[in-house]
Write an enzyme that holds these catalytic residues in place. Sequence first.
Site, PDB file in Angstrom:
ATOM      1  CB  SER A 147      11.271  34.965  -4.300  1.00  0.00           C
ATOM      2  OG  SER A 147      12.295  35.050  -3.553  1.00  0.00           O
ATOM      3  CG  ASP A 304      12.392  33.329   0.704  1.00  0.00           C
ATOM      4  OD1 ASP A 304      13.024  32.201   1.132  1.00  0.00           O
ATOM      5  OD2 ASP A 304      12.752  33.984  -0.384  1.00  0.00           O
TER       6      ASP A 304
END
Length: 565
Positions: A147, A304
Amino acid sequence: MDAKITELYDDWRNKAKGDPDIEKELSDMAGNDEAMEDAFYRNLEFGTGGLRGVIGAGTNRINIHTIGRASQGLANYVNQSFPEGKRSIAVSYDSRIKSDLFSKIAAGVFAANGIKVYIYPQLMPVPCLSFATRELKCSAGVMVTASHNPSKYNGYKVYGADGCQITTLAAEKILNEIESLDYFSDVKRDDFDEALAAGKIEYISEDVYTAFTEKVKACSVLGDEKINKDIAIVYSPLNGSGLKPVLRTLKESGYTNVTVVKEQENPDGNFPTCPYPNPEIREAMELGIKYAKENNADILIATDPDCDRVGIAVCDEKSEGGYRLFSGNEVGILLLDYICARRIENGTMPEDPVLIKTIVSIDLADRIAESYGVRTVNVLTGFKFIGEQIGLLEEKGREDSYIFGFEESYGYLSGTYVRDKDAVNGVFMICEMFAYYASKGISLTQKLDEIFRKFGYCLNTLYSYQFEGSAGFEKMKEIMADFRGDATSFGGKDVTQTLDYSKGLDGLPKSDVLKYKLAGDCSVVVRPSGTEPKLKTYISVSAPDEAGARAAEKIICEDLAKRMK
């Protein structure tokens, strides 16, 4: 040093083959007790968030052997839980170091265990993995990603057949399978290329990706409203996986005035211009803000690396650098208000509309939802619990009741075609909302101020405290025990109610989370991160104005910081 650690190290020195980087690191570790202990003092924890850790050699690291063992455990679970002929797993990966290698290792393990594998031919984000898992009717899905973590991390998210990250029960079953396995002798694995040629592994088709894009665009709530889509947008994928799906969705929706941050355009797991590729923090947005200034952009948007979180900054002369950064909570309530207002305006609000949000997300959203006749469901931290609630609505034939879900950590979803936060959807809805208000001469700052005037000012902040290594792990447990022992006030505000979710409150699964309701409609939440060596604190302060809220928040924050030492 513990003899068990030495024994583990020796075993890995002899058997950990297949990645020269790991073999060299193990060799260099010889005689370094501290490095050896940190690499082997525990098995990398597998939970509802899957695996996440530093890339490297050892049981407490992400490498081809920890990935292989986890994949074998998942394969065992799938083979036990699904009938023969109906066992399949979808796989995707992002731009992180070794993500492509780890995805192929996982695919090879699944293939060797008789499970059909569908894998994207190139990196694709979390929402595309969730969608493919559902669309292809797979038994499970795997996303290789860490992530928004720094570049030294990678990870392994596991999804259920519903396209939602696995929840507690499935994680426990998979963990039991994993823990029964030796890292080397118990892991079956086919060569990726050979399995691909044999049809055991198949690339996910372009049709699936196109179907995902169409579902995102169908989330529009504009109706017949005409807006000016020539807003100037600067976009950064932060060297991650968002570039292709985000640009395609925007272009096909009529947003063509888009400038991409060149240095952060292409996939690069080293994140050279952005050490912390997290749109929640200003440092990750700095280069984008520079581009926005140079291009006179109306809005900056960044996703992201695995493209499930999205952050924004909008042109605002009163803010530092001429651009105002919006928090996840602020974007969440703006989108909620926009979606509710537009659905009522164009007659698409369902009979029993539902907002789903996490317990650490802004409480003001509950009041906004109520004003529109929308019911709020609060769940534990983690979008998987939002996805789970969508699934429960689906089981009752009420999937259409879901109108929006969000969490304070920059995750949003306005459709039910996936069951995880979707930054492609987030970018699309934010651009639509921005363009809609801009067409009426209203900025997002003005709209947010209007919401605060109507419902009262609410400040929500997050602070993380890092605790590395085995000593840090023990320290976090001590601090949580201390909080449970004698927390009666924070920053001079008395605790009026303590909610300990480790006991399974409000029908939610047991979780190591504490929420303190404070006098004056304030609250504090404390919890260990499920994926990082951190304790997180969430502070919520209601006040007549921003200045008063910030003053009260500062005192509460100082009190919390003392408890972290």
